[in-house]
Design an enzyme around this catalytic site. Sequence first.
Site, PDB file in Angstrom:
ATOM      1  N   ARG B  50      28.838   8.587  45.126  1.00 37.36           N
ATOM      2  CA  ARG B  50      29.132   9.060  46.467  1.00 37.36           C
ATOM      3  C   ARG B  50      28.957  10.576  46.495  1.00 37.36           C
ATOM      4  O   ARG B  50      29.341  11.250  45.548  1.00 37.36           O
ATOM      5  CB  ARG B  50      30.583   8.763  46.827  1.00 37.36           C
ATOM      6  CG  ARG B  50      30.958   7.338  46.627  1.00 37.36           C
ATOM      7  CD  ARG B  50      32.468   7.178  46.788  1.00 37.36           C
ATOM      8  NE  ARG B  50      32.836   5.831  46.365  1.00 37.36           N
ATOM      9  CZ  ARG B  50      34.084   5.368  46.337  1.00 37.36           C
ATOM     10  NH1 ARG B  50      35.082   6.171  46.707  1.00 37.36           N
ATOM     11  NH2 ARG B  50      34.338   4.135  45.953  1.00 37.36           N
ATOM     12  N   ASP B  52      30.353  13.695  48.936  1.00 40.07           N
ATOM     13  CA  ASP B  52      31.343  13.894  50.001  1.00 40.07           C
ATOM     14  C   ASP B  52      30.697  14.420  51.278  1.00 40.07           C
ATOM     15  O   ASP B  52      29.567  14.907  51.258  1.00 40.07           O
ATOM     16  CB  ASP B  52      32.389  14.918  49.541  1.00 40.07           C
ATOM     17  CG  ASP B  52      33.248  14.379  48.423  1.00 40.07           C
ATOM     18  OD1 ASP B  52      33.484  13.164  48.384  1.00 40.07           O
ATOM     19  OD2 ASP B  52      33.679  15.201  47.581  1.00 40.07           O
ATOM     20  N   TYR B 110      24.600  18.457  39.005  1.00 39.55           N
ATOM     21  CA  TYR B 110      24.996  19.011  40.291  1.00 39.55           C
ATOM     22  C   TYR B 110      24.778  20.523  40.259  1.00 39.55           C
ATOM     23  O   TYR B 110      24.961  21.150  39.203  1.00 39.55           O
ATOM     24  CB  TYR B 110      26.485  18.769  40.559  1.00 39.55           C
ATOM     25  CG  TYR B 110      26.813  17.394  41.085  1.00 39.55           C
ATOM     26  CD1 TYR B 110      26.809  17.139  42.451  1.00 39.55           C
ATOM     27  CD2 TYR B 110      27.172  16.364  40.213  1.00 39.55           C
ATOM     28  CE1 TYR B 110      27.135  15.881  42.943  1.00 39.55           C
ATOM     29  CE2 TYR B 110      27.494  15.103  40.703  1.00 39.55           C
ATOM     30  CZ  TYR B 110      27.479  14.868  42.071  1.00 39.55           C
ATOM     31  OH  TYR B 110      27.797  13.630  42.553  1.00 39.55           O
ATOM     32  N   ARG B 197      33.571  20.708  42.464  1.00 39.99           N
ATOM     33  CA  ARG B 197      34.059  21.748  43.379  1.00 39.99           C
ATOM     34  C   ARG B 197      35.317  22.422  42.849  1.00 39.99           C
ATOM     35  O   ARG B 197      35.567  23.603  43.132  1.00 39.99           O
ATOM     36  CB  ARG B 197      34.290  21.148  44.769  1.00 39.99           C
ATOM     37  CG  ARG B 197      32.956  20.821  45.474  1.00 39.99           C
ATOM     38  CD  ARG B 197      33.104  19.831  46.605  1.00 39.99           C
ATOM     39  NE  ARG B 197      34.006  20.308  47.641  1.00 39.99           N
ATOM     40  CZ  ARG B 197      34.429  19.553  48.658  1.00 39.99           C
ATOM     41  NH1 ARG B 197      34.053  18.283  48.755  1.00 39.99           N
ATOM     42  NH2 ARG B 197      35.237  20.060  49.556  1.00 39.99           N
TER      43      ARG B 197
END
Lengths: 250, 250
Positions: B50, B52, B110, B197
């Site tokens: 997933r 966000d 990422y 994050r």
Amino acid sequence: MNYKAILQYDGTRYRGWQVQGNTDNTIQGKIETLLTRMAGEPVEVNGSGRTDAGVHAAGQVISFRCQTDRTPEDICAYMNQYLPEDICVLSVEEAAPRFHARLNAVRKTYVYRIWNAPVRPVFERKYMTWIEQPLDVDAMRRAAELLCGTHDYRAFCSLKKFKKSTVRTVEEVNIEHLGKEIRISYTGDGFLYHMVRILTGTLVEVGEGARKPEDMSTILMSMDRANAGKLMPPEGLTLECVEYEDNLKK
Amino acid sequence: MNYKAILQYDGTRYRGWQVQGNTDNTIQGKIETLLTRMAGEPVEVNGSGRTDAGVHAAGQVISFRCQTDRTPEDICAYMNQYLPEDICVLSVEEAAPRFHARLNAVRKTYVYRIWNAPVRPVFERKYMTWIEQPLDVDAMRRAAELLCGTHDYRAFCSLKKFKKSTVRTVEEVNIEHLGKEIRISYTGDGFLYHMVRILTGTLVEVGEGARKPEDMSTILMSMDRANAGKLMPPEGLTLECVEYEDNLKK
């Protein structure tokens, strides 16, 4: 006091640089409204040149006169505080009393960005024009060389009547091939209405094989818009920087 | 037939990857609706993970089964024809019958992008997080080294209850300083909810001087979210690529 400032903007949602009648959806309109509010008196802003609707700027230069107790740094901070997220001010400085962003500009650089790949761009979609068919960049470079120099460029201008000279000097047309991006930089003393977008359209037709590099000279000499290539869309175009004579920088 | 496809999307206007109830403003929802229309039967799409709301992807991998006479290239062209401009499909290929984009992923990367300059970004504003104060990138690099390895990362996860293992292996955290951009790449076998994050928020606090690089080990060992740094906003984050075992590529 006379000021010089450097702006960046994403032109996507604006009707271009120049104020047009009552519609205030222009960059100049946004800046003048803001400076007028700051100064408490009408402030007129001169840009180095107009950018069309949808065209971006990474280094648009403006000049304006106003009376304020703020330092140039404070003016810059004030403007950035109130400007929308698609416009920002990189710097504000005091300028020589006779400095004028348009009249004193001696050199400008525009960049036209093409996304040349089978799949359209997602992240750069607002700043590049997508061309699916692979372009022959070497042929485009040969054509670009022939477009440089001091010429009457009216074949590459959308206007039909000319009151002023259409002679310009294009110092350099540089074409970089960076992965999927073809980036064409134009440096010269000035550009006619739509000139960069028509030059690019003509180079693209060379890249597609529809024209030969050596045709460029014929098009220039014909002085006829009908002989040049298509007008490219605005979103690929960015006004990169504007240069001034050294003695006018301050 | 089982297919593997690679997607890009600008997550700005979506509620994230995963379908949530009736609201179809998700990437998975867009893709499933489109493939269902193409195949004339319900198609279920599995993403590698997933993302966000507001998070982007430059290389999200999906798998799906469907019956169609179209070639993989035709499926790709069909999807790109109907997808909105902020989503595109880079490739579609036939996959091994047991290939599953989430279950078979062995490595993900990422990237978190920070615009570290006095003036906010105009052109990259949807893909970077703006931090005005200059960050100490060397200190961030020292901290990043301590965050690598195989650890229980629950201190860097927003969930409060854990049903599954929170041990992950982070192979590399690479920090590049490219002009005004600080670009942090995280490569590992998987990441917990909000982990990238929160890791970034903690590194930023090191860069601001509010934490020391050597505190990283203490935070990891504490296994307590309260000891880690802030959750960074989603717009700076992009899922860059997902890797699979070679024998599952086809």
